[in-house]
Design an enzyme around this catalytic site. Structure first.
Site, PDB file in Angstrom:
ATOM      1  N   ASN A  26      66.662  24.114  82.956  1.00  0.00           N
ATOM      2  CA  ASN A  26      65.795  23.138  83.623  1.00  0.00           C
ATOM      3  C   ASN A  26      65.652  23.526  85.090  1.00  0.00           C
ATOM      4  O   ASN A  26      66.258  24.491  85.545  1.00  0.00           O
ATOM      5  CB  ASN A  26      66.329  21.712  83.450  1.00  0.00           C
ATOM      6  CG  ASN A  26      67.699  21.549  84.062  1.00  0.00           C
ATOM      7  OD1 ASN A  26      67.863  21.674  85.264  1.00  0.00           O
ATOM      8  ND2 ASN A  26      68.704  21.282  83.226  1.00  0.00           N
TER       9      ASN A  26
ATOM     10  N   ASP B 137      70.203  17.809  77.568  1.00  0.00           N
ATOM     11  CA  ASP B 137      70.574  16.779  76.590  1.00  0.00           C
ATOM     12  C   ASP B 137      70.898  17.382  75.226  1.00  0.00           C
ATOM     13  O   ASP B 137      71.664  16.820  74.458  1.00  0.00           O
ATOM     14  CB  ASP B 137      69.442  15.761  76.445  1.00  0.00           C
ATOM     15  CG  ASP B 137      69.293  14.913  77.701  1.00  0.00           C
ATOM     16  OD1 ASP B 137      70.344  14.563  78.277  1.00  0.00           O
ATOM     17  OD2 ASP B 137      68.156  14.624  78.115  1.00  0.00           O
TER      18      ASP B 137
ATOM     19  N   ILE C 273      78.590  13.915  79.910  1.00  0.00           N
ATOM     20  CA  ILE C 273      79.780  14.018  80.771  1.00  0.00           C
ATOM     21  C   ILE C 273      79.996  12.723  81.548  1.00  0.00           C
ATOM     22  O   ILE C 273      81.104  12.190  81.608  1.00  0.00           O
ATOM     23  CB  ILE C 273      79.622  15.217  81.740  1.00  0.00           C
ATOM     24  CG1 ILE C 273      79.425  16.496  80.921  1.00  0.00           C
ATOM     25  CG2 ILE C 273      80.824  15.342  82.669  1.00  0.00           C
ATOM     26  CD1 ILE C 273      78.790  17.631  81.674  1.00  0.00           C
TER      27      ILE C 273
ATOM     28  N   PHE D  90      73.599  10.194  88.686  1.00  0.00           N
ATOM     29  CA  PHE D  90      72.259  10.265  89.258  1.00  0.00           C
ATOM     30  C   PHE D  90      71.267   9.937  88.144  1.00  0.00           C
ATOM     31  O   PHE D  90      71.546  10.200  86.974  1.00  0.00           O
ATOM     32  CB  PHE D  90      71.961  11.673  89.804  1.00  0.00           C
ATOM     33  CG  PHE D  90      72.561  11.917  91.170  1.00  0.00           C
ATOM     34  CD1 PHE D  90      73.928  12.074  91.321  1.00  0.00           C
ATOM     35  CD2 PHE D  90      71.761  11.979  92.297  1.00  0.00           C
ATOM     36  CE1 PHE D  90      74.497  12.292  92.570  1.00  0.00           C
ATOM     37  CE2 PHE D  90      72.311  12.193  93.558  1.00  0.00           C
ATOM     38  CZ  PHE D  90      73.672  12.353  93.692  1.00  0.00           C
TER      39      PHE D  90
HETATM   40  N1  CTP Z   1      74.604  13.485  82.521  1.00  0.00           N
HETATM   41  C1  CTP Z   1      75.774  14.033  82.063  1.00  0.00           C
HETATM   42  N2  CTP Z   1      75.807  14.634  80.847  1.00  0.00           N
HETATM   43  C2  CTP Z   1      74.714  14.707  80.085  1.00  0.00           C
HETATM   44  C3  CTP Z   1      73.495  14.151  80.534  1.00  0.00           C
HETATM   45  C4  CTP Z   1      73.481  13.554  81.757  1.00  0.00           C
HETATM   46  O1  CTP Z   1      76.779  13.984  82.777  1.00  0.00           O
HETATM   47  N3  CTP Z   1      74.789  15.308  78.919  1.00  0.00           N
HETATM   48  C5  CTP Z   1      74.588  12.792  83.803  1.00  0.00           C
HETATM   49  C6  CTP Z   1      73.814  13.481  84.895  1.00  0.00           C
HETATM   50  O2  CTP Z   1      74.648  14.360  85.637  1.00  0.00           O
HETATM   51  C7  CTP Z   1      73.355  12.308  85.732  1.00  0.00           C
HETATM   52  C8  CTP Z   1      73.164  11.200  84.731  1.00  0.00           C
HETATM   53  O3  CTP Z   1      73.949  11.568  83.605  1.00  0.00           O
HETATM   54  O4  CTP Z   1      74.348  11.875  86.616  1.00  0.00           O
HETATM   55  C9  CTP Z   1      71.790  10.941  84.283  1.00  0.00           C
HETATM   56  O5  CTP Z   1      71.191  12.074  83.800  1.00  0.00           O
HETATM   57  P1  CTP Z   1      69.721  12.028  83.209  1.00  0.00           P
HETATM   58  O6  CTP Z   1      69.393  13.384  82.733  1.00  0.00           O
HETATM   59  O7  CTP Z   1      68.795  11.365  84.172  1.00  0.00           O
HETATM   60  O8  CTP Z   1      69.914  11.013  82.026  1.00  0.00           O
HETATM   61  P2  CTP Z   1      69.931  11.207  80.510  1.00  0.00           P
HETATM   62  O9  CTP Z   1      71.261  10.823  79.997  1.00  0.00           O
HETATM   63  O10 CTP Z   1      69.450  12.565  80.134  1.00  0.00           O
HETATM   64  O11 CTP Z   1      68.905  10.095  80.054  1.00  0.00           O
HETATM   65  P3  CTP Z   1      67.346  10.191  79.753  1.00  0.00           P
HETATM   66  O12 CTP Z   1      67.133  11.463  79.008  1.00  0.00           O
HETATM   67  O13 CTP Z   1      67.122   8.973  78.966  1.00  0.00           O
HETATM   68  O14 CTP Z   1      66.657  10.133  81.087  1.00  0.00           O
END
Ligand code: CTP
Length: 397
Positions: A208, A276, A305, A323
């Site tokens: 990404n 994800d 995480i 975040f």
């Molecule tokens: N995060 C994480 N582990 C993951 C996905 C996200 O630790 N597998 C953490 C990111 O570091 C961030 C927060 O979760 O602090 C939100 O990440 P974001 O990508 O915005 O959220 P998602 O869980 O992917 O939700 P969505 O796809 O619905 O936006």
């Protein structure tokens, strides 16, 4: 001293200015970066050329130097520093500092900074003992300025008494003390940062656009406040900051393991843009074209995480911060995300392309805590990081 510490060294015009050369050498030996600034009077005692040669970088002297200003504005000069050191600090500079006078580059930097300042006074014994200097000294201490020396001894002017600048090694020790103190001293904080790479096969991956800039700035700001930081980073564009313990990872699964291995911690801040999904059927050999048939990738969900750490039942960090990068309904989505993942705070921002935030140097965030949302104005990612680090320090106090 932490390797990579950044010292902004202001040399003012006293006979002890020659000792500043040795100070620069000692600091660089310990891995510090020294950005030198000289007052006009300092140039009467040491040459800019020797200062620059020892520091290995440009000397800044003039408030209105357009070339220097274009490279790095005078406000920016102090922003990059962990500590500002004035050595020698003459009676004149101390008086200006105490009064907030800014009539050259050095004094303007001193007034414009929010960084801690350490002075090493140096002057004739009568000037040191003068009521005006002692008044200024008391004012500077009350303002939070740190002071090393002066010591007592024979002076260049033939007199004896207090007023000699502390020796370079004593100043180095005082700098060490200043750098290792701060509201987060003794606190261990894990920061995740950067993107993750999820392999498709040994040569291809899903990634990404995260540059890792915000996580890096935050880790640097936490270190500047004295925290011990474990920096778990995916393959980011920007290098890790100085003074952190770096754990390099590629995938989300590795990032989770590295984060868990870094616990216990007082706080965990998840600034990484974690993929994800990963490819469940990633090839062990490079995928080859199969005539006209297109490959098919099966996806598996990656561990979250932030949610995993937030929902720990045993040894959960006192503060877990996430975040939320959103492109629409920022507050609603971020508030829901905070509840769903169980973290204490969410730093929400709008990363729609028109904001220029993704990959840019600015950020505009809303901090969502248990008390509700708090909007912060648009500022640089460094400023956002410092504001967030200060809030973390308050919360862990
Ligand atoms: N995060 C994480 N582990 C993951 C996905 C996200 O630790 N597998 C953490 C990111 O570091 C961030 C927060 O979760 O602090 C939100 O990440 P974001 O990508 O915005 O959220 P998602 O869980 O992917 O939700 P969505 O796809 O619905 O936006």
């Amino acid at each position: 001293m932490r390797a990579g510490s950044h010292i902004l060294l202001i040399i003012s015009g006293g006979i002890a200015a020659f000792k500043a050369l040795d100070l620069i050498r000692r600091l660089r030996e310990r891995g510090a970066t020294v950005t030198p600034v000289m007052t006009a009077a300092a140039g009467e005692f040491v040459t800019p050329l020797s200062v620059s040669a020892l520091a290995g970088r440009q000397v800044y002297q003039d408030l209105f130097d357009l070339t220097a200003e274009a490279e790095m504005g005078h406000i920016e000069l102090s922003r990059a520093a962990d500590l500002i050191v004035v050595a020698p600090a003459t009676a004149n500079v101390m008086a200006k500092m105490a009064q907030g006078i800014c009539d050259d580059l050095a004094t303007t930097l001193l007034l414009a900074t929010d960084k801690r300042v350490l002075i090493a006074p140096s002057m004739n014994v009568r000037m040191w003992d003068h009521a005006a200097t002692q008044r200024n000294l008391a004012q500077l201490k009350a303002d939070g300025v740190l002071v090393v020396g002066p010591t007592e001894g024979d002076m260049a002017c033939g007199e004896y008494g207090p007023g000699r600048m502390a020796e370079p090694l004593e100043i180095v020790t005082a700098i060490d003390d200043a750098l290792s103190s701060g509201p987060l001293k003794g606190k261990r904080i894990v920061v995740t940062s950067g993107p993750t790479h999820e392999p498709i096969d040994p040569v291809r991956y899903i990634a990404n656009r995260s540059s890792g800039a915000q996580g890096t700035a935050l880790a640097a700001a936490l270190v500047a406040l004295g925290a011990e930081v474990v920096f778990v980073t995916g393959p980011a564009d920007v290098p890790p900051p100085a003074g952190v313990a770096v754990r390099k990872v590629e995938t989300a699964q590795q990032m989770l393991k590295a984060t868990q291995d870094a616990l216990p911690a007082d706080a965990v801040v998840c600034a990484a843009a974690v993929a994800d999904w990963r490819v469940a059927n990633a090839g062990t050999q490079k995928m080859k074209k199969m005539g006209t048939a297109l490959p098919s990738l099966d996806f598996a969900e990656n561990p979250d995480i932030l949610a995993t750490v937030s929902q720990m039942t045993d040894g959960r960090p006192a503060l877990v911060v996430g975040f939320a990068a959103e492109t629409e309904h920022v507050l609603d989505h971020a508030t829901a995300k905070r509840a769903r993942k169980g973290c204490d705070w969410i730093v929400a921002n709008d990363v729609s392309p028109e904001t220029g935030i993704m990959g840019g140097s600015d950020n505009e965030v809303t901090l969502i805590t248990g008390d509700g949302p708090e909007h912060w104005p648009r500022m640089t990612k460094d400023q956002t990081a410092r504001k967030l680090a200060a809030r973390i320090a308050e919360a862990l106090a």
